[in-house]
Design a protein around this motif. Sequence first.
Motif, PDB file in Angstrom:
ATOM      1  N   ALA A 116       0.834  -1.208   0.000  1.00 37.55           N
ATOM      2  CA  ALA A 116       0.000   0.000   0.000  1.00 37.55           C
ATOM      3  C   ALA A 116       0.866   1.255   0.000  1.00 37.55           C
ATOM      4  CB  ALA A 116      -0.930  -0.005   1.210  1.00 37.55           C
ATOM      5  N   LEU A 117       1.928   1.262   0.808  1.00 33.80           N
ATOM      6  CA  LEU A 117       2.812   2.430   0.866  1.00 33.80           C
ATOM      7  C   LEU A 117       3.511   2.653  -0.468  1.00 33.80           C
ATOM      8  CD1 LEU A 117       4.398   2.009   4.411  1.00 33.80           C
ATOM      9  CD2 LEU A 117       2.911   3.871   3.660  1.00 33.80           C
ATOM     10  N   SER A 118       3.977   1.582  -1.096  1.00 31.63           N
ATOM     11  CA  SER A 118       4.663   1.719  -2.384  1.00 31.63           C
ATOM     12  C   SER A 118       3.702   2.164  -3.474  1.00 31.63           C
ATOM     13  CB  SER A 118       5.332   0.394  -2.758  1.00 31.63           C
ATOM     14  OG  SER A 118       6.328   0.046  -1.813  1.00 31.63           O
ATOM     15  N   ASN A 119       2.467   1.686  -3.427  1.00 36.72           N
ATOM     16  CA  ASN A 119       1.463   2.153  -4.383  1.00 36.72           C
ATOM     17  C   ASN A 119       1.247   3.659  -4.247  1.00 36.72           C
ATOM     18  OD1 ASN A 119       1.008  -0.385  -5.475  1.00 36.72           O
ATOM     19  ND2 ASN A 119      -0.707  -0.845  -4.131  1.00 36.72           N
ATOM     20  N   CYS A 120       1.209   4.141  -3.012  1.00 35.57           N
ATOM     21  CA  CYS A 120       1.067   5.590  -2.794  1.00 35.57           C
ATOM     22  C   CYS A 120       2.262   6.336  -3.376  1.00 35.57           C
ATOM     23  CB  CYS A 120       0.945   5.890  -1.297  1.00 35.57           C
ATOM     24  SG  CYS A 120      -0.638   5.440  -0.553  1.00 35.57           S
ATOM     25  N   SER A 121       3.461   5.847  -3.064  1.00 33.88           N
ATOM     26  CA  SER A 121       4.669   6.508  -3.555  1.00 33.88           C
ATOM     27  C   SER A 121       4.720   6.512  -5.072  1.00 33.88           C
ATOM     28  CB  SER A 121       5.903   5.793  -2.989  1.00 33.88           C
ATOM     29  OG  SER A 121       7.094   6.372  -3.472  1.00 33.88           O
ATOM     30  N   ASN A 122       4.454   5.374  -5.678  1.00 32.37           N
ATOM     31  CA  ASN A 122       4.485   5.274  -7.146  1.00 32.37           C
ATOM     32  C   ASN A 122       3.372   6.073  -7.804  1.00 32.37           C
ATOM     33  OD1 ASN A 122       6.768   3.557  -7.402  1.00 32.37           O
ATOM     34  ND2 ASN A 122       5.518   1.787  -6.840  1.00 32.37           N
ATOM     35  N   SER A 123       2.294   6.344  -7.060  1.00 31.39           N
ATOM     36  CA  SER A 123       1.161   7.103  -7.599  1.00 31.39           C
ATOM     37  C   SER A 123       1.291   8.603  -7.325  1.00 31.39           C
ATOM     38  CB  SER A 123      -0.155   6.593  -6.987  1.00 31.39           C
ATOM     39  OG  SER A 123      -0.382   5.235  -7.300  1.00 31.39           O
TER      40      SER A 123
END
Length: 381
Positions: free
Chosen positions: A43-50
């Motif tokens: 979830a954190l990486s999805n936020c960062s990548n988004s």
Amino acid sequence: MAKKNIVAMILAGGQGSRLGLMTKRMAKPAVPFGGKYRIIDFALSNCSNSGIDTVGILTQYKPQVLNSHIGIGTPWDLDRVHGGIAILPPYMTEAGGDWYKGTANAVYQNMNFLDEYNPEYVLMLSGDHIYKMDYRIMLKAHKKNKADATIAVIDVPLDEASRFGIMNTDENMQITEFEEKPKQPKSTLASMGIYIFSYQKLRKYLIEDAQNPNSDYDFGKNIIPNMLNNGEKLFAYRFEGYWKDVGTIESYWETSMDLLDPDNDARIYDNEWKIFTDTESRSSQYIGVGASLENSIISEGCIINGTVINSIIFPNVTIGKNTRVENSIIMSGCKICDDVIVSKSILLDNVVVKDHNVVGNGKDIALIESYRVIETQGTMA
């Protein structure tokens, strides 16, 4: 403080009791996964990548491991002066305090955090799902539909639909009905627990829900149905990729094995959508003479002198000579000595398996507790 376009709130306080020994010392989102990650990293990486740079993490159950892992958010580029990452546990005020009563109540108790940024939109996430998703595309659909709320959905087999919250929609994907675990589902569009709300509309419903003593204070049971009943515009956003809720030992093992499928969208070695984590500095791995590796993930600091097949090996694991590990997950610091067979097993941190042992029967999943020493020849765990 300057207004933010979107703020993400990650629900990460769950106990995850169905994971048994795995959540004995930590919250479910902090459970190790995939060799060097923890579940919340997705979830954190999805936020960062988004491109989402402001994230609140709502914690409650045994948060120490999770808090230590997240720190100030550096691995996910969330160590920001304006925005960044914030750990949001329950807290006391002059009027008293209380544990989070439900998912909606957890956000309600932290509306001051959201008000500080006054976002146009709020992205609600669960911290215990494995998937890769560009939230910008979902937000674009939310704006295009001029929606009050957008709910990510995924198609599930009809015979499994009764295990999910099901969205019934019209031809434009506008939600007409929400059914929580229906016995006879009318649709196969299952909620993924990922929501985008227009914040002022969400704020209104959170306040109303908090004033209802009969509420479960839950998004799926209260907020979403209340919005539908009041004629708000709710749309479903269909997600086509890989998504799993690792809520049980069986689903944890199955999802881990999925990572070893080169055709699976969740593959963690994909540089186009990286999964970030807080990684310690460790020594190099060593693959000894006579060792054999096949379709496996081997992390840093491992010493491999045996055979590893279709398995995930976490850091600092030692596997001895004439030892065979297959279809298994071996967590950090384990030592598997010589002439051992480990089959379809999950060994938690720092398990020691002495020489000439058998762990697992190859059919059922064997879960071995942290720091256990297996020293009886022929042990079937």
